[in-house]
Design an enzyme around this catalytic site. Structure first.
Site, PDB file in Angstrom:
ATOM      1  N   LYS A 180       4.803  12.617   2.939  1.00 34.66           N
ATOM      2  CA  LYS A 180       4.240  12.772   1.603  1.00 34.66           C
ATOM      3  C   LYS A 180       2.831  13.328   1.747  1.00 34.66           C
ATOM      4  CE  LYS A 180       2.622   9.078  -0.525  1.00 34.66           C
ATOM      5  NZ  LYS A 180       2.350   7.707  -1.005  1.00 34.66           N
ATOM      6  N   LYS A 238      14.372   2.493   5.197  1.00 35.36           N
ATOM      7  CA  LYS A 238      14.629   1.380   6.135  1.00 35.36           C
ATOM      8  C   LYS A 238      14.716   0.048   5.384  1.00 35.36           C
ATOM      9  CE  LYS A 238      10.226  -0.338   7.957  1.00 35.36           C
ATOM     10  NZ  LYS A 238      10.243  -1.688   7.439  1.00 35.36           N
ATOM     11  N   GLY A 268      13.221  15.696  -6.180  1.00 33.78           N
ATOM     12  CA  GLY A 268      12.859  16.458  -4.987  1.00 33.78           C
ATOM     13  C   GLY A 268      13.807  16.213  -3.846  1.00 33.78           C
ATOM     14  N   CYS A 288       9.204   3.544   5.052  1.00 30.86           N
ATOM     15  CA  CYS A 288       9.540   2.277   4.382  1.00 30.86           C
ATOM     16  C   CYS A 288      10.805   2.285   3.536  1.00 30.86           C
ATOM     17  CB  CYS A 288       8.365   1.841   3.506  1.00 30.86           C
ATOM     18  SG  CYS A 288       6.949   1.356   4.485  1.00 30.86           S
ATOM     19  N   LEU A 319       0.829  -1.212   0.000  1.00 28.20           N
ATOM     20  CA  LEU A 319       0.000   0.000   0.000  1.00 28.20           C
ATOM     21  C   LEU A 319       0.858   1.254   0.000  1.00 28.20           C
ATOM     22  CD1 LEU A 319      -0.016   1.542   2.995  1.00 28.20           C
ATOM     23  CD2 LEU A 319      -1.440  -0.380   3.594  1.00 28.20           C
ATOM     24  N   ARG A 320       0.290   2.323  -0.587  1.00 31.25           N
ATOM     25  CA  ARG A 320       0.915   3.644  -0.532  1.00 31.25           C
ATOM     26  C   ARG A 320       0.137   4.473   0.462  1.00 31.25           C
ATOM     27  NH1 ARG A 320      -0.411   4.801  -6.591  1.00 31.25           N
ATOM     28  NH2 ARG A 320      -2.184   3.623  -5.832  1.00 31.25           N
TER      29      ARG A 320
END
Ligand SMILES: NC(=O)c1ccc[n+]([C@@H]2O[C@H](COP(=O)([O-])OP(=O)(O)OC[C@H]3O[C@@H](n4cnc5c(N)ncnc54)[C@H](O)[C@@H]3O)[C@@H](O)[C@H]2O)c1
Length: 449
Positions: free
Chosen positions: A339, A281, A271, A278, A154-155
């Site tokens: 984000k 790491k 950027g 995530c 998942l995002r």
């Protein structure tokens, strides 16, 4: 089915539990964080995600999901136990597996019937095999349990969407019975024919690719996927750095290369680099797996080194604009979350920039649409403003650090009147360069003309 999710008040655990409840299963989410458990019982989500509050309310009311801090009753009754606890980095980069091992040891007790235990946390290859050893001390593999590695992709910001409309589902197991159970559990998600209200348009129906693998490959797939995404980001940041020196525009370059089907446009936003809970790491953990097995991960080392330099490059741009000494400068910051679309500030590069500014003696006036409470808990000395324009009052420059869409088209005249000097460092390439310069700003993006 009856499902238990360990780590059920965390990002992945909550999304997994809620998703499965929405599919009709009876779910108990278990978490050691009593504060979060209490919040969730009251229908309040600790994470900010599109559609999550409504889904939580609906499933609580229907009695399909419950939250508790007590693992045993829920785990004993479940047909399937998901482990979605944290696997943070240790100082040396290795994944800290203590939460996974602790939960696994609590499950290594005899129980009534057959259960499938699913490791959903991102773990280095070899972890599932270690879990099997722990479980086998008290259980019979294939008779009363099987282990499945079902990594999560998942995002954050689109987490529920990604649960219901995944690009693929990876099921790593040596047991057809366990693989079948996990397939059944995901039900309509697999057929791609369901319709779920997750705050985004429903994609066209399509069968979701299911990648059935052995345990080791499933664990490796997740690490390889994140390492590849990190590589794309470092790659485009490297190209952006070259563009800055030769008068090319990285945005145009991305457009040009992305139409190549072998490349595509995704994950090519120059950027600040890759931050968040995530990518960094997992990259470090994979590098440790490599070095621990006698392999030198040269490409991955370079990906990490490029990333580590991005923040300094943004600070250097700010210094070029403001006169090199940040001491006693007042800097406005837009964006603190790692984000857009989330209140998660874990390993947020925006916060690392804030830390650098404070270190240099600057004062920081910051705004983020949702992540200010989380940032305040870490940096109480920052002045937090509910309004993005107020954050700019009398500031020597504005730094844009998170790609929130609401920052995209600011009222430039108003900004100019509020700032002490019309300077913007746009570390996310959000603004229109021409408009900002035409409005009289000293504007710098990343890899832009
Ligand atoms: N956040 C993401 O975007 C994302 C995406 C894919 C995979 N992952 C992976 O999923 C895993 C979880 O990540 P997360 O972001 O959800 O972390 P998180 O910190 O949000 O959640 C972990 C939860 O586990 C709980 N926990 C710890 N020990 C426990 C125990 N013994 N029993 C019950 N609960 C316990 C914690 O209190 C916490 O709520 C990690 O391995 C991560 O790498 C995360």
């Amino acid at each position: 089915m009856k499902v238990c999710v360990a780590g059920g008040a965390g990002y992945v655990g909550l999304v997994t539990g809620l998703g499965l409840a929405e599919l009709g299963h009876r779910v108990v989410n278990v978490d050691v964080d009593q504060r979060r458990v209490d919040m969730l019982r009251q229908g309040r989500s600790p994470i900010h995600e599109a559609g999550i509050d409504a889904m939580l309310a609906r499933n609580l009311a229907a009695g399909r999901i419950a939250f508790t801090a007590d693992l045993h009753p829920a785990a004993t009754e479940a047909d399937c136990i998901f482990i979605a606890v944290g696997t943070p980095s240790r100082p040396d980069g290795q994944a800290d597996l203590s939460q996974v091992i602790q939960v696994t040891e609590s499950l290594a007790k005899p129980h009534a019937g057959y259960q499938v235990i699913v490791i959903k946390s991102t773990v280095p290859v070899g972890t599932a095999e270690l879990m099997l050893n722990i479980l086998k001390r008290q259980r019979d593999e294939g008779v009363d349990f099987d282990l499945v590695a079902n990594p999560e992709f998942l995002r954050e910001g689109q987490a529920l969407y990604d649960f219901f409309y995944p690009d693929r589902v990876v099921i790593g197991s040596s047991s057809p019975r366990a693989t079948g159970l996990v397939r059944d559990l995901y039900g309509d998600v697999m057929t791609g024919t369901g319709h779920w209200n997750v705050g985004a348009p429903t994609p066209a129906p399509r069968a979701v690719p299911v990648v059935e693998t052995d345990l080791a490959s499933a664990q490796m797939i997740k690490h390889a996927a994140n390492a590849f995404l990190a590589t794309r980001i470092s790659f485009i940041n490297e190209i952006a750095g070259i563009c800055e020196r030769v008068g090319a525009d990285v945005g145009q370059v991305v457009r040009g290369i992305g139409y190549d089907k072998r490349i595509g446009h995704g994950y090519l936003s120059p950027g600040l680099g890759f931050g968040g809970p995530c990518l960094e790491k997992d990259l470090r953990a994979l590098m440790r797996v490599a070095t621990g097995n006698g392999f030198n991960p040269e490409v991955l080392s370079a990906v990490l080194a490029r990333n580590d330099r991005q923040i300094e490059s943004v600070i250097a741009k700010l210094k070029r604009q403001t006169g090199y000494l940040l001491y006693r400068k007042r800097i406005a910051v837009w964006g603190l979350a790692f984000k857009a679309g989330t209140n998660d500030v874990r390993s947020s590069l925006a916060l690392r920039v804030v830390a650098r500014l404070l270190e240099e003696g600057a004062s920081v006036q910051a705004h983020d649409p949702v992540a200010m409470p989380e940032a305040r808990a870490i940096y109480p000395d920052v002045t937090y403003r509910d309004d993005p324009y107020e954050a700019c009052e009398r500031a020597d420059a504005l730094l844009i650090l998170t790609e929130w869409p609401q920052f995209k088209e600011p009222d430039l005249a108003r900004l100019k009147a509020l700032l002490a000097a019309p300077r913007i460092v746009d570390a996310r390439n959000l603004l229109d360069t021409a408009k900002a310069r035409a409005a009289g700003f000293d504007y710098t993006g990343v890899g832009r003309l």
